[in-house]
Scaffold this motif. Structure first.
Motif, PDB file in Angstrom:
ATOM      1  N   THR A 181       0.812  -1.156   0.140  1.00 29.99           N
ATOM      2  CA  THR A 181       0.048  -0.050   0.104  1.00 29.99           C
ATOM      3  C   THR A 181       0.882   1.310  -0.087  1.00 29.99           C
ATOM      4  O   THR A 181       0.301   2.322   0.054  1.00 29.99           O
ATOM      5  CB  THR A 181      -1.052   0.033   1.237  1.00 29.99           C
ATOM      6  N   SER A 182       2.206   0.916   0.069  1.00 29.95           N
ATOM      7  CA  SER A 182       3.124   2.217  -0.103  1.00 29.95           C
ATOM      8  C   SER A 182       3.037   3.155  -1.344  1.00 29.95           C
ATOM      9  O   SER A 182       3.032   4.189  -1.244  1.00 29.95           O
ATOM     10  CB  SER A 182       4.492   1.893   0.085  1.00 29.95           C
ATOM     11  N   THR A 183       2.397   2.232  -2.446  1.00 33.05           N
ATOM     12  CA  THR A 183       1.775   3.243  -3.373  1.00 33.05           C
ATOM     13  C   THR A 183       1.045   4.424  -3.214  1.00 33.05           C
ATOM     14  O   THR A 183       1.153   5.555  -3.989  1.00 33.05           O
ATOM     15  CB  THR A 183       1.037   2.104  -4.397  1.00 33.05           C
ATOM     16  N   VAL A 184       0.261   4.494  -2.158  1.00 34.95           N
ATOM     17  CA  VAL A 184      -0.684   5.401  -1.971  1.00 34.95           C
ATOM     18  C   VAL A 184       0.109   6.833  -1.316  1.00 34.95           C
ATOM     19  O   VAL A 184      -0.516   7.649  -1.468  1.00 34.95           O
ATOM     20  CB  VAL A 184      -1.992   4.854  -1.093  1.00 34.95           C
ATOM     21  N   GLN A 185       1.058   6.477  -0.544  1.00 29.31           N
ATOM     22  CA  GLN A 185       1.941   7.528  -0.324  1.00 29.31           C
ATOM     23  C   GLN A 185       2.137   8.441  -1.584  1.00 29.31           C
ATOM     24  O   GLN A 185       2.079   9.664  -1.591  1.00 29.31           O
ATOM     25  CB  GLN A 185       3.341   7.007   0.220  1.00 29.31           C
ATOM     26  N   ILE A 186       2.569   7.830  -2.472  1.00 27.83           N
ATOM     27  CA  ILE A 186       3.114   8.455  -3.748  1.00 27.83           C
ATOM     28  C   ILE A 186       1.700   9.286  -4.397  1.00 27.83           C
ATOM     29  O   ILE A 186       1.912  10.348  -4.424  1.00 27.83           O
ATOM     30  CB  ILE A 186       3.658   7.725  -4.775  1.00 27.83           C
ATOM     31  N   MET A 221      -2.296  -1.640   6.291  1.00 27.47           N
ATOM     32  CA  MET A 221      -2.698  -0.222   6.493  1.00 27.47           C
ATOM     33  C   MET A 221      -1.173   0.462   6.471  1.00 27.47           C
ATOM     34  O   MET A 221      -0.117   0.337   7.119  1.00 27.47           O
ATOM     35  CB  MET A 221      -2.917   0.002   8.103  1.00 27.47           C
ATOM     36  N   GLU A 222      -1.159   1.427   5.470  1.00 29.98           N
ATOM     37  CA  GLU A 222      -0.148   2.218   5.101  1.00 29.98           C
ATOM     38  C   GLU A 222      -0.255   3.568   6.066  1.00 29.98           C
ATOM     39  O   GLU A 222      -1.632   4.285   5.923  1.00 29.98           O
ATOM     40  CB  GLU A 222      -0.054   2.648   3.814  1.00 29.98           C
ATOM     41  N   GLY A 223       0.564   4.156   6.544  1.00 31.37           N
ATOM     42  CA  GLY A 223       0.670   5.644   7.243  1.00 31.37           C
ATOM     43  C   GLY A 223       1.551   6.553   6.766  1.00 31.37           C
ATOM     44  O   GLY A 223       2.522   6.072   6.545  1.00 31.37           O
ATOM     45  N   PHE A 259      16.058  -2.462   6.666  1.00 32.53           N
ATOM     46  CA  PHE A 259      16.061  -1.550   5.363  1.00 32.53           C
ATOM     47  C   PHE A 259      14.888  -1.554   4.675  1.00 32.53           C
ATOM     48  O   PHE A 259      14.395  -2.787   4.202  1.00 32.53           O
ATOM     49  CB  PHE A 259      17.330  -2.053   4.403  1.00 32.53           C
ATOM     50  N   PHE A 260      14.605  -0.495   3.961  1.00 32.02           N
ATOM     51  CA  PHE A 260      13.277  -0.407   2.937  1.00 32.02           C
ATOM     52  C   PHE A 260      13.920   0.810   1.943  1.00 32.02           C
ATOM     53  O   PHE A 260      14.470   1.706   2.684  1.00 32.02           O
ATOM     54  CB  PHE A 260      11.978  -0.147   3.375  1.00 32.02           C
ATOM     55  N   PRO A 261      14.132   0.387   0.679  1.00 34.94           N
ATOM     56  CA  PRO A 261      14.202   1.562  -0.133  1.00 34.94           C
ATOM     57  C   PRO A 261      13.683   2.969   0.053  1.00 34.94           C
ATOM     58  O   PRO A 261      14.297   4.003  -0.389  1.00 34.94           O
ATOM     59  CB  PRO A 261      13.960   1.038  -1.480  1.00 34.94           C
ATOM     60  N   PHE A 262      12.349   2.858   0.690  1.00 32.05           N
ATOM     61  CA  PHE A 262      11.521   4.320   0.514  1.00 32.05           C
ATOM     62  C   PHE A 262      11.771   5.108   2.070  1.00 32.05           C
ATOM     63  O   PHE A 262      11.097   6.006   2.389  1.00 32.05           O
ATOM     64  CB  PHE A 262      10.284   4.136   0.203  1.00 32.05           C
ATOM     65  N   THR A 263      12.536   4.455   2.917  1.00 33.35           N
ATOM     66  CA  THR A 263      12.589   4.957   4.232  1.00 33.35           C
ATOM     67  C   THR A 263      14.098   4.939   4.644  1.00 33.35           C
ATOM     68  O   THR A 263      14.857   4.026   4.173  1.00 33.35           O
ATOM     69  CB  THR A 263      11.934   4.382   5.413  1.00 33.35           C
ATOM     70  N   GLU A 264      14.521   6.077   5.468  1.00 30.72           N
ATOM     71  CA  GLU A 264      15.939   6.015   5.656  1.00 30.72           C
ATOM     72  C   GLU A 264      15.955   7.001   7.040  1.00 30.72           C
ATOM     73  O   GLU A 264      15.643   8.303   6.936  1.00 30.72           O
ATOM     74  CB  GLU A 264      16.761   6.729   4.712  1.00 30.72           C
ATOM     75  N   ALA A 305       6.830   7.076   7.723  1.00 32.60           N
ATOM     76  CA  ALA A 305       5.993   6.226   7.118  1.00 32.60           C
ATOM     77  C   ALA A 305       5.863   4.858   7.842  1.00 32.60           C
ATOM     78  O   ALA A 305       6.707   4.535   8.428  1.00 32.60           O
ATOM     79  CB  ALA A 305       6.088   6.093   5.427  1.00 32.60           C
ATOM     80  N   PHE A 306       4.833   4.138   7.697  1.00 29.57           N
ATOM     81  CA  PHE A 306       4.589   2.802   8.254  1.00 29.57           C
ATOM     82  C   PHE A 306       3.799   1.894   7.407  1.00 29.57           C
ATOM     83  O   PHE A 306       2.675   2.458   6.818  1.00 29.57           O
ATOM     84  CB  PHE A 306       4.447   2.760   9.710  1.00 29.57           C
ATOM     85  N   GLY A 307       4.026   0.807   7.302  1.00 30.60           N
ATOM     86  CA  GLY A 307       3.114  -0.189   6.730  1.00 30.60           C
ATOM     87  C   GLY A 307       2.899  -1.510   7.750  1.00 30.60           C
ATOM     88  O   GLY A 307       3.954  -2.151   8.250  1.00 30.60           O
ATOM     89  N   LEU A 308       1.640  -1.644   8.085  1.00 32.48           N
ATOM     90  CA  LEU A 308       1.411  -2.791   8.977  1.00 32.48           C
ATOM     91  C   LEU A 308       0.412  -3.897   8.379  1.00 32.48           C
ATOM     92  O   LEU A 308      -0.580  -3.508   7.509  1.00 32.48           O
ATOM     93  CB  LEU A 308       0.456  -2.339  10.307  1.00 32.48           C
TER      94      LEU A 308
HETATM   95  N1  DAH Z   1       5.668  -1.497   2.222  1.00 31.99           N
HETATM   96  C1  DAH Z   1       6.512  -2.290   3.114  1.00 31.99           C
HETATM   97  C2  DAH Z   1       6.016  -4.013   2.750  1.00 31.99           C
HETATM   98  O1  DAH Z   1       5.221  -4.286   2.238  1.00 31.99           O
HETATM   99  C3  DAH Z   1       6.004  -2.220   4.638  1.00 31.99           C
HETATM  100  C4  DAH Z   1       6.643  -0.604   4.735  1.00 31.99           C
HETATM  101  C5  DAH Z   1       7.717  -0.531   5.221  1.00 31.99           C
HETATM  102  C6  DAH Z   1       5.807   0.397   4.624  1.00 31.99           C
HETATM  103  C7  DAH Z   1       8.378   0.728   5.773  1.00 31.99           C
HETATM  104  C8  DAH Z   1       6.284   1.700   4.881  1.00 31.99           C
HETATM  105  C9  DAH Z   1       7.451   1.715   5.463  1.00 31.99           C
HETATM  106  O2  DAH Z   1       5.642   2.705   4.850  1.00 31.99           O
HETATM  107  O3  DAH Z   1       7.997   2.908   6.223  1.00 31.99           O
HETATM  108  O4  DAH Z   1       6.696  -4.780   3.189  1.00 31.99           O
END
Ligand code: DAH
Length: 337
Positions: A181-186, A221-223, A259-264, A305-308
């Motif tokens: 759901t990180s797509t929705v961030q963009i 759930m993306e935040g 590590f995630f490419p979209f967070t640091e 950002a977070f994804g749960l």
């Molecule tokens: N998109 C990641 C996944 O599906 C989860 C995630 C990780 C979302 C870090 C985030 C983030 O927004 O900051 O595995």
């Protein structure tokens, strides 16, 4: 004039049959028998008209039309009568009989969890946004700083759609079922100026082998919170408040470096329920490259950002031991929630 007698007989027989018909099906049978265009009795009468002498013809023809109209009119009336609701017909409906219990349905447990999550996050000031399940590579990967050679882009790890549907899109490029759901961030940042505070809840798809804890479709759930001086401490506070609001004050959370490419920096998020630490998702500070991809200035704003995984929470709370239960549509399972 025995033709006239024939018509009389036809008329009284047809009217009697119409009165006796007591259902929509029965009246339809009567219609076919007496007025049917192919083999109905009226058809026979019509052919007998040719036997009338030229003098008889006007009288006989008139009577034929009369009979025909009267029978069809009575049939139409009876049809309407039979189609009326039982209550309106009155006589055969007993209002004193006990009713039958109506089984009320309810939202699916995952939907219930989604509704509750939206409500909790709403109280923390996050509004809800949605995004499409069919995505392009820009929103699923590129803008999220996931380079072409990244293993997450492997065609075998994603549900790419056939080229035909890709070509039907004006922008072109391959399409896939979103894997996160990180797509929705963009999508949100593309058309909103900071500050941003949103959550997005929905389905994601991955060709994983299905077992007790994996499904090829699940919910996340993306935040996302972006603004001037948004910090990691705020991220942790929001996630802790969320966990405690959903499961109770004795819940704790912890971050593990990841590590995630979209967070640091990036972290894995664990939550402690009872004696267990359970991994519930990923999080981190939005990578400056992601902010640049949506024309935000990383010198001006920061974000977290977070994804749960939504299933995880629902399973833990209700002690469900197998993720497949959610999707089997077994009413004995679903009616317990
Ligand atoms: N998109 C990641 C996944 O599906 C989860 C995630 C990780 C979302 C870090 C985030 C983030 O927004 O900051 O595995």
């Amino acid at each position: 004039m025995d033709l006239i007698a024939l018509f009389d007989d036809y008329e009284s027989a047809a009217i009697a049959a119409i009165e006796q018909a007591d259902s929509a099906a029965a009246i339809e049978e009567v219609r076919i028998l007496y007025l049917g265009k192919k083999k109905g009795r009226l058809k026979d009468l019509q052919s007998s008209l040719s036997k009338a002498t030229p003098e008889e013809r006007p009288v006989v023809g008139k009577r034929f039309n009369e009979v025909k109209n009267r029978v069809s009119q009575r049939l139409d009336e009876r049809k309407v009568q039979l189609a009326a609701p039982v209550a309106a017909r009155g006589a055969d409906f007993d209002v004193t009989l006990p009713g039958t219990k109506i089984e009320m349905g309810r939202p699916h447990p995952i939907t219930q969890t989604i509704i509750e999550f939206k409500d909790l996050m709403g109280r923390f000031g996050f509004s809800v946004v949605d995004g499409p399940e069919i995505e392009d590579e820009w929103h699923n990967f590129d803008a999220l700083n996931i380079p072409l050679e990244h293993p997450a882009r492997d065609p075998l790890d994603n549900f790419y759609l056939a080229a035909a549907s890709a070509n039907s899109d004006a922008k072109g490029g391959p399409r896939l079922l979103r894997s996160q759901t990180s797509t929705v961030q963009i999508r949100t940042m593309e058309h909103t100026q900071p500050p941003v505070r949103v959550v997005s809840l929905g389905r994601v798809y991955r060709p994983d082998t299905i077992d007790k804890t994996h499904s090829c479709m699940f919910h996340q759930m993306e935040g996302l919170m972006v603004g001037e001086s948004v910090t990691m401490a705020q991220l942790k506070t929001v996630l802790l408040m969320f966990a405690q609001a959903y499961l109770g004050d004795d819940v704790d959370i912890r971050f593990r470096p990841s590590f995630f490419p979209f967070t640091e920096p990036s972290v894995e998020v664990d939550m402690k329920w009872g004696d267990d630490w359970l991994e519930v998702g990923g999080a981190g500070m939005v990578d400056p490259n992601v902010l640049r991809a949506v024309n935000y200035d990383p010198e001006q704003v920061t974000g977290f950002a977070f994804g749960l995984g939504i299933e995880r929470f629902c399973m833990k709370r209700h002690e469900i031991d197998d993720i497949r239960r959610f999707y089997e549509n077994d009413i004995r399972f679903l009616s317990q929630f």
